[in-house]
Design an enzyme around this catalytic site. Structure first.
Site, short mmCIF file in Angstrom:
data_model
loop_
_atom_site.label_atom_id
_atom_site.label_comp_id
_atom_site.label_asym_id
_atom_site.label_seq_id
_atom_site.Cartn_x
_atom_site.Cartn_y
_atom_site.Cartn_z
N TRP A 139 -6.46 6.48 -7.54
CA TRP A 139 -5.65 7.28 -8.47
C TRP A 139 -6.09 8.74 -8.45
CZ3 TRP A 139 -1.08 6.70 -10.67
CH2 TRP A 139 -0.55 5.42 -10.74
N ASN A 180 0.82 -1.22 0.00
CA ASN A 180 0.00 0.00 0.00
C ASN A 180 0.85 1.27 0.00
OD1 ASN A 180 -1.28 2.08 2.28
ND2 ASN A 180 -2.66 1.57 0.61
#
Length: 477
Positions: free
Chosen positions: A378, A337
């Site tokens: 994103w 992550n």
DNA sequence: TTTTGAGTTGTTCGA
DNA sequence: GTCGAACAACTCAAA
């Protein structure tokens, strides 16, 4: 007891436990047709990506096996689901169809059209929430709007709690006659030549049993140290449950219950909350994968630079922590992550390449590729999304490497060519002297690339681009 | 309706 | 070496 069979249409819920659609079908007392449809047409450009296809193959394999142990079989069909389901109803005289809901725009549209078509034939159709803690349409702000900020969204879920207990696994499945279907291997979901998924096999155990084992391992070994360890790139301190969750091999309700029974873990559960928030956003803003959530970003001066994009994709940017991240992704179909944030920030802010290019690459290479999580994340890094990162948050890849991979274990694992560099230099090999490089057996430009951009310059360029965005906004009428 | 406080994950610079 | 401030302005959620 009705004789007409019930179809259980498996989608992103490849499990038998805590499966509301399967549970309802069993309670209907009808004989069962257990079905999976490979539909590469309806999702358009969001058809399952290459790495996810590997996972899908293994997960279906596992599901078929556990179904067989309970005396039934999994039927495989291929084609547009909105054609295949009515066709199967016709072929079998099915009296009911059950499925668990998906929240991707193409799936929402398809299912909304399919339901009345089936009901017009006199078929019972029911859909259920199996993928989220709460049905996302039921969560609204006091003024009735969807949430756009995570914290109040998550507070609302915590206040509501999770009332539902996980459903049990059916002990036996009563199969309806024989149904023709495809053979899994004919779908060619696995890579052949070259077999780039070789390392996936040792890394992952797709399927419900693998998901359950991963959850138990996380709870007993990692939950207690999650808060401290979760950002450390070289440790396996995160749950790695994301692909299992995407394919529905484990449900968030099961996780919620298990974490609370293990003594709780707020920070970890809030990560489940982010997944929940992403689905909420995608449902309410279906253009999330294509368009900036904040229209001001439509004017952002992204650069066209195929060479830089390719360097990022292959992990040859010259920044070790970025390259290690991209090579981890390529080799295992997964990325830590913290590494995702570093790599994404680098593409967007150091290279000024449009977030949609990053999204596309992740879509094809991640085994946990999920339309909601991928697009929401994103856009979050880009600053164009909900609750977005501030423009001045530009990760320094050297500082991040030193902070979250202090002993260089992550870089050494994925960039063995740098393994002999000392810790003090492994995140910035360009600072090594000629003698230090020679000792480590590294020649920059030969064994490992020179940096494609210099950090301070790239940072200044990004800040200028974002500044231009806000001044452009001001000058609008 | 208006107001108010808050908003996942950072970096750099200067005191 | 440590620490606080600056880096913008905007939008969201709720009182």
């Amino acid at each position: 007891m009705p004789d007409a069979p019930a179809i259980v249409w498996f989608r992103q819920d490849l499990r038998l436990a805590d499966n509301p659609a399967l549970d309802a079908a069993c309670k209907s007392q009808r004989p069962l047709i257990l079905l999976y449809v490979l539909d590469d047409e309806t999702p358009g450009r969001w058809r399952t990506g290459a790495a996810s296809r590997w996972w899908l193959h293994r997960s279906i394999e596992a599901l078929a096996e556990t179904i067989a142990k309970r005396g039934a079989s999994l039927t495989l069909r291929r084609g547009r689901a909105d054609q295949q389901i009515p066709l199967l109803v016709e072929q079998t005289g099915a009296g009911a169809v059950y499925w668990n809901r998906q929240y991707e725009p193409y799936a929402v549209d398809r299912d909304r059209l399919l339901k009345p078509i089936l009901r017009a034939k006199g078929v019972v159709v029911e859909s259920f929430n199996a993928a989220l803690l709460h049905e996302p349409v039921t969560l609204r702000t006091k003024s009735g709007e969807p949430y756009r900020v995570f914290s109040p969204f998550w507070r609302a879920i915590l206040a509501r709690g999770v009332a539902r207990a996980p459903l049990p696994t059916p002990k036996a499945l009563r199969q309806w006659g024989g149904v023709e279907g495809n053979a899994l291997r004919d779908w060619n979901l696995l890579p052949a030549s070259p077999n780039w998924a070789a390392e996936f096999e040792s890394e992952w155990a797709p399927g419900e049993a693998g998901a359950s084992a991963a959850l138990q391992r996380f709870l007993s070994e990692k939950l207690a140290g999650y808060f401290e360890g979760r950002d450390q790139l070289g440790q396996r301190a995160t749950s790695r449950l994301s692909p299992h969750l995407h394919f529905g091999e484990v449900s968030p309700v099961q996780i919620w219950r298990a974490v609370n029974e293990a003594g709780g873990g707020d920070k970890f559960l809030s990560e489940i909350g982010w997944r929940e928030f992403s689905s909420h956003l995608l449902l309410h803003f279906p253009t999330l994968p294509e368009k900036n959530l904040r229209p001001a970003f439509d004017a952002f001066p992204w650069r066209h630079d195929p060479g830089a994009l390719a360097a990022w994709q292959r992990g040859v940017t010259g920044y070790p922590v970025v390259d290690a991240a991209m090579r981890e992704l390529w080799a295992t179909g997964y990325m830590h992550n913290r590494a995702r944030m570093i790599a994404a920030s680098f593409l967007l802010k150091h290279l000024l390449i449009d977030w949609r290019h990053g999204q596309d690459w992740f879509w094809d290479t991640l085994v946990d590729a999920d339309l909601a999580n991928n697009s929401a994340s994103w856009q979050w890094v880009a600053g164009s999304g909900a609750d977005a990162a501030p423009y001045f948050r530009i990760f320094n890849p050297v500082t991040q490497g030193q902070r979250y991979d202090a002993d260089g274990a992550y870089v050494r694992r994925w960039l063995p060519e740098l393994a002999a560099l000392p810790n003090a230099l492994i995140h910035a090999p360009w600072e090594a002297s000629a003698a230090q490089l020679a000792t480590a057996g590294v020649e920059l430009g030969r064994d490992y690339p020179h940096r494609i951009v210099e950090h301070a310059e790239a940072r200044a360029r990004a800040l200028a681009a974002f500044k231009g965005l806000s001044s452009m906004r001001k000058s609008e009428p």
